[in-house]
Motif scaffolding. Structure first.
Motif, PDB file in Angstrom:
ATOM      1  N   ARG A  28     -63.994  35.669 -59.291  1.00  0.00           N
ATOM      2  CA  ARG A  28     -64.714  35.783 -58.552  1.00  0.00           C
ATOM      3  C   ARG A  28     -65.022  37.537 -58.025  1.00  0.00           C
ATOM      4  O   ARG A  28     -63.847  38.076 -57.641  1.00  0.00           O
ATOM      5  N   GLN A  49     -68.134  34.992 -61.725  1.00  0.00           N
ATOM      6  CA  GLN A  49     -68.565  34.543 -60.386  1.00  0.00           C
ATOM      7  C   GLN A  49     -68.932  35.782 -59.583  1.00  0.00           C
ATOM      8  O   GLN A  49     -68.239  36.323 -58.945  1.00  0.00           O
ATOM      9  N   CYS A 199     -63.007  37.699 -52.474  1.00  0.00           N
ATOM     10  CA  CYS A 199     -63.088  37.862 -54.066  1.00  0.00           C
ATOM     11  C   CYS A 199     -61.610  38.055 -54.852  1.00  0.00           C
ATOM     12  O   CYS A 199     -60.709  38.397 -53.966  1.00  0.00           O
TER      13      CYS A 199
END
Ligand SMILES: C[S@@+](CC[C@H](N)C(=O)[O-])C[C@H]1O[C@@H](n2cnc3c(N)ncnc32)[C@H](O)[C@@H]1O
Length: 347
Positions: A28, A49, A199
């Protein structure tokens, strides 16, 4: 994608290599100052992502198109609508009068078409991702026929040659959803988003100096908001350029704002872009990142932005000077909890 000062188009390879050395595809990644969304787009393409964030509305539209909207969902409907929009006759009104007659950012023939297409997009009331794809197509088409040196603080005294080309809509390069899952675009203040989004890696590419992105790209903000704002000055800037300020554009503000943002981030690894002409020098950035762990620096010699090559212009678009230095050093600072083997681009 649009001409954009500070865009990392030429550094995508190095940024992807640095990110890839610390986070595998599927991780992420938060791109906190996403601008054109080029970096986020390249990361999505590589399988990350991605969450893209920028506080300006036009950049949020670009992020929604290139990061959040998936090709398998929107490419075909957008292509069909763009074909119809491209056939609309001109409908000159406030936009054409403001940016093509009272100022000269676009030729009036194109201004009338921009206006007809923008009105039609507003009337469609499309879902936000589809609307962002259509607006991005319009913004990029207008950018290809503008009459500036790449910034909207001024326009050319005589029409740039490209300004006389007819506006043509193209489908933006949408990407399929990565296996890692849906990507998204946010429109928030960097410091707040840093504290909210968890993240694996954050990429930070903040402004480096006093030049406000809202002022430099005020026409894009108006085209996206479609709000007929009060305007001022020769360049017809939006009145809210005076009040919507970024702490990252202030010599005194940028250090504390960046330090707070870095401290707020909820991730183990950071990659930060900065160059040797900004308000903060290499030593200051290394010291700011030190509490996050091991800091390594990749230094990349790079050609300066197109305006430096074209020269210095006054608000009427007349050349009033040249810029001496044509290269600078772009730094990538990588801060991580453990030492890493990074690609060495240059010393
Ligand atoms: C150097 S540019 C990023 C360029 C981007 N990486 C690219 O390749 O296009 C910095 C961006 O930060 C955004 N920005 C400035 N202040 C901000 C803030 N306080 N919060 C979020 N975004 C901000 C600007 O709108 C601008 O798009």
């Amino acid at each position: 994608m649009i001409k954009y000062i500070g865009s990392k188009r030429a550094l995508l390879g190095q940024i992807l290599a640095a990110v890839g050395a610390v986070a595998p595809p599927g991780a992420r990644v938060l791109d906190l100052f996403s601008g054109t969304a080029r970096v986020s787009h390249a990361l999505k393409q590589a399988g990350y992502q991605v969450t893209a964030n920028d506080h300006n509305a036009y950049a949020h539209v670009l992020g929604t198109c290139y990061v959040q909207a998936d090709a398998e969902r929107w490419a075909e409907p957008a292509r069909r609508i763009l074909e119809e929009l491209d056939r609309l006759p001109p409908a000159p009104g406030w936009f054409t009068e403001t940016y093509c007659v009272q100022s000269r950012f676009f030729h009036p023939d194109n201004g009338g078409r921009v206006e007809a297409i923008r009105e039609a997009i507003a009337r469609l009331g499309a879902e936000p991702e589809l609307e962002a794809v259509l607006l991005t197509a319009l913004l990029e088409a207008a950018d290809r026929v503008d009459s500036t040196a790449g910034l909207q603080m001024a326009y050319m005294k005589r029409w740039a040659r490209r300004a006389e080309n007819p506006l043509k809509l193209r489908l933006p390069a949408l990407l399929p959803r990565p296996a890692a899952g849906a990507c998204r675009a946010l429109c928030g203040e960097a410091e707040e988003v840093a504290a909210e989004v968890a993240c694996d890696l954050a990429y930070l590419d903040p402004p480096y100096n006093q030049h406000s992105y809202l002022r430099n790209y005020h026409v894009w903000e108006t085209l996206v908001r479609w709000d007929q704002p009060a305007v001022y000055g020769v360049a017809m800037k939006r009145a809210d350029c005076r009040s919507r300020l970024s702490a990252f554009n202030s010599k005194r503000g940028i250090g504390p704002a960046l330090a707070r943002t870095v401290a707020a981030l909820r991730c183990p690894t950071l990659v930060v872009s900065f160059n040797d002409e900004g308000y903060l020098d290499r030593a200051a950035l290394e010291a700011m990142l030190a509490p996050r762990g091991h800091v390594q620096v990749i230094a990349i010699p790079h050609g300066r932005y197109v305006g430096a090559k074209i020269g210095i212009h006054n608000p009427r678009g007349e050349k009033v000077g040249t810029v001496g230095k044509l290269t600078n050093i772009e730094y990538l600072f990588v801060a991580s909890e453990r030492p890493l083997a990074l690609p060495q681009v240059a010393a």
